[in-house]
Design a protein around this motif. Sequence first.
Motif, PDB file in Angstrom:
ATOM      1  N   ILE A  41       0.833  -1.206   0.000  1.00  0.00           N
ATOM      2  CA  ILE A  41       0.000   0.000   0.000  1.00  0.00           C
ATOM      3  C   ILE A  41       0.866   1.253   0.000  1.00  0.00           C
ATOM      4  O   ILE A  41       0.612   2.201  -0.746  1.00  0.00           O
ATOM      5  CB  ILE A  41      -0.936   0.005   1.224  1.00  0.00           C
ATOM      6  CG1 ILE A  41      -1.940  -1.136   1.119  1.00  0.00           C
ATOM      7  CG2 ILE A  41      -1.668   1.333   1.352  1.00  0.00           C
ATOM      8  CD1 ILE A  41      -2.732  -1.365   2.381  1.00  0.00           C
ATOM      9  N   PRO A  44       4.524   2.940  -3.872  1.00  0.00           N
ATOM     10  CA  PRO A  44       4.016   2.812  -5.237  1.00  0.00           C
ATOM     11  C   PRO A  44       5.049   2.158  -6.159  1.00  0.00           C
ATOM     12  O   PRO A  44       6.238   2.127  -5.858  1.00  0.00           O
ATOM     13  CB  PRO A  44       3.744   4.254  -5.653  1.00  0.00           C
ATOM     14  CG  PRO A  44       4.612   5.077  -4.781  1.00  0.00           C
ATOM     15  CD  PRO A  44       4.786   4.316  -3.504  1.00  0.00           C
ATOM     16  N   ARG A  53      -0.851  10.078  -2.080  1.00  0.00           N
ATOM     17  CA  ARG A  53      -0.846   8.804  -2.813  1.00  0.00           C
ATOM     18  C   ARG A  53      -1.066   7.622  -1.874  1.00  0.00           C
ATOM     19  O   ARG A  53      -1.775   6.672  -2.213  1.00  0.00           O
ATOM     20  CB  ARG A  53       0.465   8.627  -3.569  1.00  0.00           C
ATOM     21  CG  ARG A  53       0.551   9.519  -4.798  1.00  0.00           C
ATOM     22  CD  ARG A  53       1.818   9.271  -5.542  1.00  0.00           C
ATOM     23  NE  ARG A  53       1.596   8.169  -6.482  1.00  0.00           N
ATOM     24  CZ  ARG A  53       2.509   7.725  -7.321  1.00  0.00           C
ATOM     25  NH1 ARG A  53       3.706   8.261  -7.317  1.00  0.00           N
ATOM     26  NH2 ARG A  53       2.235   6.753  -8.145  1.00  0.00           N
ATOM     27  N   ARG A  57      -4.194   5.041  -2.077  1.00  0.00           N
ATOM     28  CA  ARG A  57      -3.965   3.593  -2.126  1.00  0.00           C
ATOM     29  C   ARG A  57      -4.623   2.897  -0.940  1.00  0.00           C
ATOM     30  O   ARG A  57      -5.135   1.785  -1.069  1.00  0.00           O
ATOM     31  CB  ARG A  57      -2.475   3.304  -2.189  1.00  0.00           C
ATOM     32  CG  ARG A  57      -1.863   3.727  -3.536  1.00  0.00           C
ATOM     33  CD  ARG A  57      -0.359   3.656  -3.528  1.00  0.00           C
ATOM     34  NE  ARG A  57       0.126   2.290  -3.443  1.00  0.00           N
ATOM     35  CZ  ARG A  57       0.402   1.517  -4.494  1.00  0.00           C
ATOM     36  NH1 ARG A  57       0.206   1.988  -5.701  1.00  0.00           N
ATOM     37  NH2 ARG A  57       0.856   0.305  -4.322  1.00  0.00           N
ATOM     38  N   HIS A  60      -8.282   2.452  -1.726  1.00  0.00           N
ATOM     39  CA  HIS A  60      -8.484   1.291  -2.609  1.00  0.00           C
ATOM     40  C   HIS A  60      -8.388  -0.013  -1.817  1.00  0.00           C
ATOM     41  O   HIS A  60      -9.173  -0.938  -2.046  1.00  0.00           O
ATOM     42  CB  HIS A  60      -7.466   1.291  -3.747  1.00  0.00           C
ATOM     43  CG  HIS A  60      -7.698   2.358  -4.752  1.00  0.00           C
ATOM     44  ND1 HIS A  60      -8.779   2.373  -5.601  1.00  0.00           N
ATOM     45  CD2 HIS A  60      -6.982   3.462  -5.058  1.00  0.00           C
ATOM     46  CE1 HIS A  60      -8.733   3.434  -6.377  1.00  0.00           C
ATOM     47  NE2 HIS A  60      -7.643   4.122  -6.059  1.00  0.00           N
ATOM     48  N   ALA A  61      -7.447  -0.085  -0.901  1.00  0.00           N
ATOM     49  CA  ALA A  61      -7.286  -1.303  -0.094  1.00  0.00           C
ATOM     50  C   ALA A  61      -8.490  -1.512   0.827  1.00  0.00           C
ATOM     51  O   ALA A  61      -8.925  -2.652   1.030  1.00  0.00           O
ATOM     52  CB  ALA A  61      -6.001  -1.220   0.728  1.00  0.00           C
TER      53      ALA A  61
END
Length: 104
Positions: A41, A44, A53, A57, A60-61
């Motif tokens: 996570i 990147p 960022r 992320r 999204h997780a």
Amino acid sequence: MIALYLTLLTAGIGLFVLSYVAQFRLATMLRQRHPQQWKIIAEPEHGQATAFRIWIRMQHALRSPALPALGDTAIDRWQRIWRYSPWLGWLCWLAALAMRLLLR
């Protein structure tokens, strides 16, 4: 009636804050208990790892089925809190708004 109205407003704010706190609690638990998954996570594939960022992320997780697959009940509990507390917060605020409109 005023006490119920203020209670609904306060509960809504509390639930929104709880959703925000749940994200940070989940990130802390992932860092401590599952460092390999946190590394996925936080780092990147390309570019610099900025706070924004990492936050994207993490969002999204949180929405993915990856966290329940870890089998950690505490992480699952905080993920449910993160998922449902904004909905309950909006429900409290809309109930307070309905009270205000109906009792005019």
